[in-house]
Design a protein around this motif. Structure first.
Motif, short mmCIF file in Angstrom:
data_model
loop_
_atom_site.label_atom_id
_atom_site.label_comp_id
_atom_site.label_asym_id
_atom_site.label_seq_id
_atom_site.Cartn_x
_atom_site.Cartn_y
_atom_site.Cartn_z
N PRO A 161 0.81 -1.23 0.00
CA PRO A 161 0.00 0.00 0.00
C PRO A 161 0.84 1.27 0.00
N CYS A 162 2.05 1.20 0.55
CA CYS A 162 2.90 2.40 0.59
C CYS A 162 3.30 2.84 -0.82
N THR A 163 3.70 1.88 -1.64
CA THR A 163 4.10 2.23 -3.00
C THR A 163 2.89 2.70 -3.81
N TRP A 164 1.72 2.07 -3.56
CA TRP A 164 0.51 2.49 -4.26
C TRP A 164 0.17 3.92 -3.89
N TYR A 165 0.24 4.24 -2.59
CA TYR A 165 -0.09 5.59 -2.13
C TYR A 165 0.89 6.61 -2.72
N LEU A 166 2.18 6.28 -2.72
CA LEU A 166 3.18 7.24 -3.20
C LEU A 166 3.01 7.53 -4.69
N VAL A 167 2.81 6.49 -5.50
CA VAL A 167 2.63 6.70 -6.94
C VAL A 167 1.35 7.51 -7.19
N SER A 168 0.28 7.16 -6.49
CA SER A 168 -0.98 7.90 -6.65
C SER A 168 -0.83 9.36 -6.23
N PHE A 169 -0.13 9.57 -5.11
CA PHE A 169 0.08 10.93 -4.62
C PHE A 169 0.89 11.76 -5.63
N LEU A 170 1.95 11.17 -6.18
CA LEU A 170 2.77 11.89 -7.15
C LEU A 170 2.00 12.20 -8.43
N LEU A 171 1.12 11.29 -8.84
CA LEU A 171 0.28 11.56 -10.01
C LEU A 171 -0.72 12.68 -9.70
N ASP A 172 -1.29 12.67 -8.48
CA ASP A 172 -2.19 13.76 -8.07
C ASP A 172 -1.47 15.10 -8.12
N SER A 173 -0.19 15.09 -7.75
CA SER A 173 0.58 16.33 -7.61
C SER A 173 1.13 16.86 -8.93
N THR A 174 1.06 16.06 -9.97
CA THR A 174 1.59 16.47 -11.28
C THR A 174 0.47 16.52 -12.32
N VAL A 175 0.07 15.35 -12.78
CA VAL A 175 -1.03 15.28 -13.75
C VAL A 175 -2.32 15.83 -13.14
N GLY A 176 -2.56 15.48 -11.87
CA GLY A 176 -3.77 15.94 -11.22
C GLY A 176 -3.81 17.44 -11.06
N LEU A 177 -2.66 18.05 -10.74
CA LEU A 177 -2.60 19.51 -10.59
C LEU A 177 -2.92 20.20 -11.91
N LEU A 178 -2.38 19.66 -13.01
CA LEU A 178 -2.69 20.21 -14.33
C LEU A 178 -4.18 20.06 -14.63
N PHE A 179 -4.75 18.90 -14.28
CA PHE A 179 -6.17 18.65 -14.51
C PHE A 179 -7.03 19.62 -13.70
N ILE A 180 -6.62 19.88 -12.45
CA ILE A 180 -7.36 20.83 -11.60
C ILE A 180 -7.30 22.23 -12.20
N TRP A 181 -6.13 22.62 -12.66
CA TRP A 181 -5.97 23.96 -13.25
C TRP A 181 -6.88 24.12 -14.47
N ILE A 182 -6.90 23.10 -15.33
CA ILE A 182 -7.77 23.15 -16.51
C ILE A 182 -9.23 23.20 -16.08
N GLY A 183 -9.60 22.38 -15.09
CA GLY A 183 -10.98 22.36 -14.61
C GLY A 183 -11.41 23.69 -14.04
N LEU A 184 -10.53 24.34 -13.27
CA LEU A 184 -10.86 25.64 -12.69
C LEU A 184 -10.97 26.71 -13.77
N LYS A 185 -10.07 26.67 -14.74
CA LYS A 185 -10.12 27.66 -15.82
C LYS A 185 -11.40 27.51 -16.65
N LEU A 186 -11.75 26.27 -16.99
CA LEU A 186 -12.97 26.04 -17.78
C LEU A 186 -14.21 26.46 -17.00
N SER A 187 -14.24 26.11 -15.70
CA SER A 187 -15.40 26.47 -14.90
C SER A 187 -15.55 27.99 -14.78
N GLN A 188 -14.42 28.69 -14.64
CA GLN A 188 -14.49 30.14 -14.52
C GLN A 188 -14.90 30.81 -15.84
N MET A 189 -14.51 30.19 -16.96
CA MET A 189 -14.97 30.70 -18.26
C MET A 189 -16.48 30.58 -18.38
N ILE A 190 -17.02 29.43 -17.97
CA ILE A 190 -18.47 29.22 -18.02
C ILE A 190 -19.18 30.16 -17.06
#
Length: 260
Positions: free
Chosen positions: A105-134
């Protein structure tokens, strides 16, 4: 005869090698954190320590803001609590999924956390920008991040918090789907390979890496969620600062309100 003997010996050698590999894998698993380790006493202490220090980093960020444009404590709380709730939800989702999936579970958590912090952060930024445009297009001012009215209204903060949590939920689903690729099994086998002590592994996964990464992410996301200074008094003469620290926020100049 020699060929048959050679083939037999080769087969026995291969079988012996596989047995050694299997034995090494089993002994390696004994030194790794097991299911339930992330929510054990040591894991909980690290999580509370991480939450406290991450929260302190946002307080430091507030005091790093220029005094003339510094947010009041109420506005600061409204801004930071949104990502606080979102990060807590993301964290518990990662802990639950790390225990639910097979393997360490430690390796699963770490990989998931790092994906949240990179790909996920980009996804959040896009989501916030799109929502604010709407939101801007349809003039749903209640959902405009960082805009709480004068005086600040709890209903606007709550509406913006729910929108941010929705963006975080969609992001988590997206990252969890990415984690289903077999490629990540290979990454998990090597990412914490040098660490043999399960207590050290938990500390790296639950405290050391998240402390550094979360501090950066909290500062970045806080800039997404707070009201842009460019839209306030520094660039817009309709705004003026209130210098009382207890209520230091930008409000419309009364002289200009009469124009509306």
């Amino acid at each position: 005869m020699d060929g048959v003997l050679s083939t037999t010996m080769s087969g026995e050698t291969i079988a012996a090698n596989f047995s050694l590999i299997e034995l090494a894998a089993k002994s390696s698993n004994l030194t790794k954190c097991d299911h339930g380790s992330l929510t054990g006493p040591w894991g909980l202490v690290l999580q509370f320590g991480l939450a406290f220090l991450a929260f302190c980093s946002l307080i430091v960020k507030r005091f790093c803001e220029p005094k003339r444009t510094r947010r009041s404590w109420r506005i600061w709380f409204f801004d930071t609590s949104k990502q606080g709730f979102g990060q807590v939800g993301m964290h518990f989702a990662n802990v639950y999924l790390a225990d639910a999936f097979r393997g360490d579970p430690c390796t699963w958590y770490l990989v998931s956390f790092l994906l949240d912090s990179t790909v996920g952060l980009l996804f959040i930024w896009i989501g916030l920008k799109l929502s604010q445009m709407i939101i801007t297009r349809y003039r749903w001012s209640i959902l405009s991040f960082g805009e709480y009215g004068t005086p600040p209204e709890i209903r606007k903060w709550l509406a913006q918090s729910l929108l941010y949590m929705l963006v975080m939920l969609i992001t988590k689903i997206f990252i969890t789907l990415i984690m289903q690729f077999n490629f990540w099994d290979q990454v998990r086998q090597i990412i914490l390979y040098p660490i043999k002590d399960p207590q050290v592994e938990i500390a790296v996964v639950m405290f050391i890496v998240p402390l550094v990464v979360n501090t950066i992410i909290f500062w970045v996301v806080d800039n997404f969620l707070k009201k842009s200074i460019k839209e306030t008094n520094v660039y817009n003469p309709k705004y003026r600062p209130i210098h009382n620290e207890s209520d230091a926020e930008f409000i419309l100049d009364e002289r200009n309100q009469t124009a509306y």
